[in-house]
Design an enzyme around this catalytic site. Structure first.
Site, PDB file in Angstrom:
ATOM      1  N   HIS A 126      -6.138  -6.514  -1.895  1.00  0.00           N
ATOM      2  CA  HIS A 126      -5.067  -5.623  -1.473  1.00  0.00           C
ATOM      3  C   HIS A 126      -3.991  -6.367  -0.692  1.00  0.00           C
ATOM      4  CE1 HIS A 126      -3.704  -1.514  -0.965  1.00  0.00           C
ATOM      5  NE2 HIS A 126      -3.614  -1.653   0.345  1.00  0.00           N
ATOM      6  N   ASP A 147      -8.412  -5.344  -6.170  1.00  0.00           N
ATOM      7  CA  ASP A 147      -7.993  -4.279  -5.267  1.00  0.00           C
ATOM      8  C   ASP A 147      -8.164  -2.940  -5.971  1.00  0.00           C
ATOM      9  OD1 ASP A 147      -6.779  -2.535  -3.502  1.00  0.00           O
ATOM     10  OD2 ASP A 147      -4.738  -3.185  -3.993  1.00  0.00           O
ATOM     11  N   SER A 152       0.847  -1.182   0.000  1.00  0.00           N
ATOM     12  CA  SER A 152       0.000   0.000   0.000  1.00  0.00           C
ATOM     13  C   SER A 152       0.892   1.245   0.000  1.00  0.00           C
ATOM     14  CB  SER A 152      -0.978  -0.037   1.175  1.00  0.00           C
ATOM     15  OG  SER A 152      -2.023   0.873   0.974  1.00  0.00           O
TER      16      SER A 152
END
Length: 496
Positions: free
Chosen positions: A464, A439, A174
């Protein structure tokens, strides 16, 4: 409990992320892309203790000698002399030492005899560079300062642990995934390669593509699921037309206080929260550790669509409310605080102690000054209505931090970020970019090879940061293959 779920999206992970806890902004709001904690650790395993590194406050002013203590963790149990060093980068939440004993990188460390470090990001977790998180002090919170933290830390650990000749590999998922790629870009002499998982490398104010990917993910289960959500939104809008409807919404969605349908900020906040009920599940589908524990099962996209398509429950808006009730139950919340003012009040708090949403304040500051990433309802190709446009999130910047945090300032910040790092035109080598197809953050990431030395791994059907988690018995073959691909890249880099 106040529930600032309309928090400006983060984004919202080298292993960076909010590594460990995920960013639970104010109760259950998660407008960014943080990595969640692994679901378990081997029985009897001891977790590493907190360690502290004396870090510079401002890396870009040689006359500023102020310092602070930054938290980090180590694990040298797999290390053999000459092995690589793995550095996990912390992100927009507390660093969690469970990652020093769990996760796919642990398997890589065992196979490659790696030394492990995890560095917590400044202004998150216990890493407090200043006495509070006032606007004046948040000026020292930026991706540039975070990268300089990594560089300073790397040099110090090389000297302290005699690791100067070892090859360092950065990991992140991320936002920390972006940091992992940018660390390799800006400090290539310190980091030999990077694994940048689910990394949103493009700063973008209006991230309207996010909800388009959510829509597509719902459609993978059943095309009628998207239509059911759209119908629920239509019915919600009809209820907003009269006071009796406001009362109905208050009761159905278990609001903590009566809905005022004329308060546009409260309405926008409510619609954003209800949308996020689905966003979170899609983003972390089958990795959804925050949703674990209810009646022994996890909420998945299938769960959402089963509810939305079950006409025996009543009209679509009632089914939409059932999802909200389930999320409230999971988070042990009796009601949903939908009010905009209470959200802003929490995010204005600057003290470190007894402040459950201080990480939210820090992350939103970064979105207001560097990234944007606002998951608005501005796209026409999504089923969640148009009640929370990008202007709703810009207003939050001003209401939390002051009038100067306006659209013009953000435009300059986003332009600067993309100028500093290159957006999707990154000029890097020895970086791999894994992304999952469902995601939503992959829309701002690298999904095609940039060059033979900067390659993408696009994992069909996964969410994700899925490749970073420990292997599970029901992992699809493409996810298992992706983890092995990452290992092969690292092994190849270590021979170069």
């Amino acid at each position: 409990m106040t529930n600032p779920r309309a928090l400006i999206p983060l984004m919202i992970l080298i292993l960076a992320l909010d590594l460990g806890s995920g960013t639970t902004l104010g109760g259950r709001r998660r407008r960014g892309g943080g990595l969640l904690s692994p679901p378990r650790r081997p029985e009897g395993t001891e977790l590493p203790e907190d360690q502290w590194f004396l870090q510079k406050l401002n890396h870009f002013d040689p006359t500023d000698g102020r310092t602070w203590k930054q938290r980090y963790f180590t694990n040298a149990s797999f290390y053999r002399p000459g092995g690589p060093v793995f550095l996990m980068i912390g992100g927009e939440g507390p660093a969690n030492p469970v990652w020093l004993v769990e996760g796919s990188w642990i398997e890589y460390a065992k196979r490659l005899n790696a030394y492990l470090f995890q560095l917590e990001h400044r202004f998150y977790g216990k890493s407090h560079p200043t006495e509070d998180a006032s606007v004046e002090n948040l000026a020292y919170l930026s991706s540039e300062q975070a990268l300089a933290d990594l560089a300073t830390f790397t040099v110090a650990m090389q000297e302290e642990h005699d690791l100067k000749e070892n090859k360092w590999i950065a990991f992140g998922g991320s936002y920390p995934g972006s940091l992992a790629a940018w660390y390799r870009l800006k400090y290539p002499h310190l980091v030999h390669g990077s694994v940048a998982t689910s990394a949103p490398v493009v700063a973008q104010i209006n991230f309207k593509e996010y909800l388009e990917v959510v829509r597509d993910a719902l459609a993978t289960v059943n095309e009628k699921c998207d239509e059911a959500v759209k119908e629920a939104t239509r019915q919600l809008n009809m209820l907003l037309l009269h006071r009796v409807g406001w009362q109905s919404i208050t009761k159905r969605f278990k609001l903590c206080s009566p809905l005022d349908g004329q308060n546009k900020k409260d309405v926008a906040n409510l619609f954003s929260i209800l949308t996020e009920n689905l966003e979170d599940v899609v983003q972390y589908n089958r990795d959804n550790r925050d949703f674990e524990g209810v009646k022994g099962t996890n909420i998945t996209i299938d769960t959402l669509c089963d509810i939305m398509l079950d006409e025996s429950r009543g009209p679509a808006v009632t089914r939409y409310a059932a999802i909200n009730s389930l999320v409230l139950e999971i988070h042990e919340e009796e009601c949903l605080d939908h009010t905009y003012d209470s959200m802003i009040k929490e995010l204005r708090a600057t003290n470190w102690e007894n402040n459950t949403d201080i990480g939210g304040r820090s992350w939103i500051y970064q979105t207001c000054t560097e990234f944007g990433f606002y998951q608005s309802s501005d796209s026409l190709n999504q089923p969640f209505g148009n009640e929370f446009p990008v202007s709703f999130f810009i207003q939050q910047c001003q209401d939390i931090y002051g009038e100067k945090f306006n659209l013009d300032l953000l435009k300059e910040g986003v332009k600067r970020t993309n100028t500093l790092y290159g957006g999707k035109d990154l000029k890097v080598t020895r970086v791999v970019f894994p992304n999952g197809s469902i995601d939503p953050w992959h829309a701002l990431g690298i999904t095609d090879n940039l060059s033979p030395e900067a390659t993408a791994i696009f994992i069909n059907g996964t969410a994700h940061c899925a490749n970073m988690y420990p292997e599970a018995t029901d992992d699809p073959p493409q996810l298992l293959h992706a983890r092995e691909q990452v290992f092969n890249h690292i092994q190849k880099w270590l021979q170069e």
